[in-house]
Design a protein around this motif. Structure first.
Motif, PDB file in Angstrom:
ATOM      1  N   VAL A 134       0.923  -1.150   0.045  1.00  0.00           N
ATOM      2  CA  VAL A 134       0.036   0.081   0.095  1.00  0.00           C
ATOM      3  C   VAL A 134       0.893   1.304   0.060  1.00  0.00           C
ATOM      4  O   VAL A 134       1.753   1.530   0.985  1.00  0.00           O
ATOM      5  CB  VAL A 134      -0.929  -0.018   1.155  1.00  0.00           C
ATOM      6  N   LEU A 147       1.343   5.187   0.318  1.00  0.00           N
ATOM      7  CA  LEU A 147       0.819   6.301   0.638  1.00  0.00           C
ATOM      8  C   LEU A 147       1.528   7.608   0.285  1.00  0.00           C
ATOM      9  O   LEU A 147       2.853   7.750   0.159  1.00  0.00           O
ATOM     10  CB  LEU A 147       0.909   6.609   2.486  1.00  0.00           C
ATOM     11  N   VAL A 192      -3.936   6.814  -0.250  1.00  0.00           N
ATOM     12  CA  VAL A 192      -3.366   5.821  -0.696  1.00  0.00           C
ATOM     13  C   VAL A 192      -3.429   5.932  -2.297  1.00  0.00           C
ATOM     14  O   VAL A 192      -4.507   6.265  -3.093  1.00  0.00           O
ATOM     15  CB  VAL A 192      -4.502   4.537  -0.404  1.00  0.00           C
ATOM     16  N   GLY A 231      -2.541   0.011  -4.055  1.00  0.00           N
ATOM     17  CA  GLY A 231      -3.031  -0.975  -2.721  1.00  0.00           C
ATOM     18  C   GLY A 231      -3.593  -2.176  -3.413  1.00  0.00           C
ATOM     19  O   GLY A 231      -4.086  -3.089  -2.638  1.00  0.00           O
TER      20      GLY A 231
END
Ligand code: ADP
Ligand code: MG
Length: 235
Positions: free
Chosen positions: A213, A215, A220, A223
């Motif tokens: 995932v 960031l 996000v 993912g």
């Protein structure tokens, strides 16, 4: 049902009259036995997300469900109970007690649980499990960085958590030792049936995790399925 899910999770910090939005309303779900890695630049919200997953912090808005139970608005004392029953932590700096042996360090989270013989048995077994069966009576300063982190992994498992969270667990280790530690998380994930979530700067973690995932600025950006350019160490 996923072990832990978050819906529209926002976390804002107020500092000096300014509001920093560290998480911009993200959705996430971690299944039992899954190995998820959170990556992203410094300041992107990785530690904030890990603290929320670890019930160390609650969202400003949004919902977090642990095993279907809403923990986002739970009182501190109840969160602390749920945390000790469910979640283990591993940190970049190991946080071992220097005056305790490897085995005693692993026992620490269970010192108040009673059953000292059972605790010692399990601590010894966990140290064997992470390849330190011959180091149980060594003190932290007699262990290498990778060995210390393996003691910390054993300690994180002493209460049989459902979720193991690790913030930059390879950050103080060289690449080769970091590989061994990530391998260990992969094995723990499968054999102890624990979900593992790591935060790391190391891009090669994608080779180990089931899912990555990413960031950026509290959102996000990827993912879905992690790319496994080399087929993945656990494939
Ligand atoms: P990362 O772990 O990805 O480096 P963090 O989750 O620590 O990012 O931080 C995300 C953002 O939130 C950053 O802008 C950071 O400065 C801010 N932040 C984190 N913790 C606090 C705090 N306790 N008080 C104010 N701002 C914070
Ligand atoms: Mg961080």
């Amino acid at each position: 049902m996923a072990l832990i899910t978050g819906t529209d999770v926002v976390r804002e910090y107020e500092t000096g009259g300014e509001t920093v939005r560290a998480l911009e309303g993200i959705d996430f779900a971690v299944d039992r036995g899954e190995f998820v890695s959170i990556v992203g630049p410094s300041g992107s919200g990785k530690s904030t997300l890990l603290n929320i997953l670890g019930l160390l912090d609650t969202p400003t808005s949004g919902t977090v469900l642990l095993d279907g139970e809403d923990v986002s608005g739970m009182a501190e004392a109840d969160r602390t109970d749920r945390r000790s029953e469910t979640i283990g932590f591993v940190f970049q700096s190991f946080f071992l007690v220097p005056t305790l042996t490897a085995r005693e360090n692993v026992e620490v989270p269970r010192l108040l649980a009673g059953q000292p013989d059972e605790t010692t048995r399990r601590a010894t077994e966990l140290l064997e499990r992470v390849g330190l069966g011959d180091r149980t009576d060594h003190y932290p300063d007699e262990l290498s960085g990778g060995q210390k982190q393996r003691v910390a992994i054993a300690r994180s498992l002493i209460n049989q958590p459902d979720l193991l969270l690790a913030d930059e667990p390879t950050g103080n280790l060289d690449r080769e030792t970091g590989d061994v530690i990530l391998d260990e998380f992969g094995a723990v994930c499968e054999e102890e049936e624990v979900a593992v979530v790591t935060v790391t700067h190391d891009d090669y973690v994608a080779d180990y995790a089931d899912r990555v995932v990413e960031l950026i600025d509290g959102s996000v950006v990827t993912g879905e399925d992690a790319e496994h350019p080399q087929g993945g160490a656990r494939a």
